[in-house]
Design a protein around this motif. Structure first.
Motif, PDB file in Angstrom:
ATOM      1  N   ASP A  30       0.997  -1.448  -0.239  1.00  0.00           N
ATOM      2  CA  ASP A  30       0.050   0.450   0.196  1.00  0.00           C
ATOM      3  C   ASP A  30       0.801   1.383   0.440  1.00  0.00           C
ATOM      4  N   ARG A  59       2.718   1.509  -3.765  1.00  0.00           N
ATOM      5  CA  ARG A  59       1.488   1.967  -4.412  1.00  0.00           C
ATOM      6  C   ARG A  59       0.912   3.517  -4.091  1.00  0.00           C
ATOM      7  N   LEU A  60       0.923   3.996  -2.708  1.00  0.00           N
ATOM      8  CA  LEU A  60       0.105   5.510  -2.480  1.00  0.00           C
ATOM      9  C   LEU A  60       1.071   6.340  -2.775  1.00  0.00           C
ATOM     10  N   TRP A  81       3.906   5.696  -5.186  1.00  0.00           N
ATOM     11  CA  TRP A  81       4.730   5.853  -6.878  1.00  0.00           C
ATOM     12  C   TRP A  81       2.967   5.057  -6.876  1.00  0.00           C
ATOM     13  N   PRO A  82       2.341   5.855  -7.779  1.00  0.00           N
ATOM     14  CA  PRO A  82       1.273   5.325  -8.098  1.00  0.00           C
ATOM     15  C   PRO A  82       1.489   4.764  -9.560  1.00  0.00           C
ATOM     16  N   ASP A  83       2.434   5.102 -10.187  1.00  0.00           N
ATOM     17  CA  ASP A  83       2.599   5.509 -11.776  1.00  0.00           C
ATOM     18  C   ASP A  83       3.765   3.888 -11.467  1.00  0.00           C
ATOM     19  N   TYR A 129       3.949   1.701  -9.380  1.00  0.00           N
ATOM     20  CA  TYR A 129       3.408   0.412  -8.591  1.00  0.00           C
ATOM     21  C   TYR A 129       2.022   0.676  -8.032  1.00  0.00           C
ATOM     22  N   GLY A 130       0.857   1.340  -8.687  1.00  0.00           N
ATOM     23  CA  GLY A 130       0.109   1.525  -8.693  1.00  0.00           C
ATOM     24  C   GLY A 130      -0.778   0.234  -8.744  1.00  0.00           C
ATOM     25  N   THR A 131      -0.793  -0.705 -10.074  1.00  0.00           N
ATOM     26  CA  THR A 131      -1.041  -1.559  -9.717  1.00  0.00           C
ATOM     27  C   THR A 131      -1.079  -3.383  -9.493  1.00  0.00           C
ATOM     28  N   PRO A 190       1.724  -3.757  -6.227  1.00  0.00           N
ATOM     29  CA  PRO A 190       2.478  -3.460  -5.888  1.00  0.00           C
ATOM     30  C   PRO A 190       3.374  -4.683  -4.992  1.00  0.00           C
TER      31      PRO A 190
END
Length: 182
Positions: free
Chosen positions: A19, A22-23, A25-27, A29-31, A33
């Motif tokens: 989490d 993802r939060l 570096w969403p680009d 690890y967004g999908t 992580p």
């Protein structure tokens, strides 16, 4: 706050790390992580956590390179609500001691400038590279100055690594004491 080796078997901590990635570096690890978390937990790597209560608030990892003399710091992440509280500094300090205990001599890292946070994005870094590095300026909170405060030095740059005029800035720090030669 407890800074210690990451409990690699703790599923809750692993989920919290996914989490956090993802939060932050969403680009990147967004999908997926958890794929990155699995890589960070490989036994050869060093993984360090910052835990407050039951919550993972920070993480730093290192990847052995060049045998085990050089280690790449990857990644350093602190939850946004916990930044500016010396957590990153404490994580990196712990990591440096761990790397030295494994026989490591140097830690290095790359820190991208994809948002125009330094004056390096204003120029072609294939021309007069080292002169431009000497004149680097932090114009919008780029993390390279955080690492400099911890003793890291800029050792190079990869021009256009992330697109036109979006360099990757490389820093390193010696973490072992050099034995005197006779």
């Amino acid at each position: 706050m407890i800074i210690s080796e990451f409990d690699r078997e703790n599923i809750v901590l692993r989920d919290q790390l996914a989490d956090l990635l993802r939060l932050t570096w969403p680009d990147e690890y967004g999908t997926e992580p958890m794929k990155e978390v699995e890589q960070l937990m490989v036994p050869e790597r060093i993984a360090v956590s910052a835990i407050e209560g039951e919550e993972l608030v920070g993480f730093v990892g290192a990847i052995p390179q060049y045998g085990k003399t050089g280690w790449e710091l990857h990644p350093l992440v602190v939850a946004s609500a916990h930044r500016k509280q010396q957590i990153g500094t404490r994580l990196v300090s712990y990591l440096e001691k761990e790397v030295a205990s494994y026989g490591g001599l140097v830690i290095y890292l790359g820190t991208d400038d994809v948002e125009g946070q330094t004056n390096l994005v204003e120029t072609d870094l294939f021309e007069d590279t080292f002169a431009k590095l000497q004149e680097i300026k932090n114009i919008n909170h780029h993390p390279y100055t955080f690492y400099e405060k911890l003793g890291y030095q800029i050792i190079g740059v990869i021009p256009d690594a992330n697109g036109w005029n979006q360099p990757d800035i490389w820093l390193a720090k010696r973490v072992a004491k050099r034995e005197p030669t006779e």
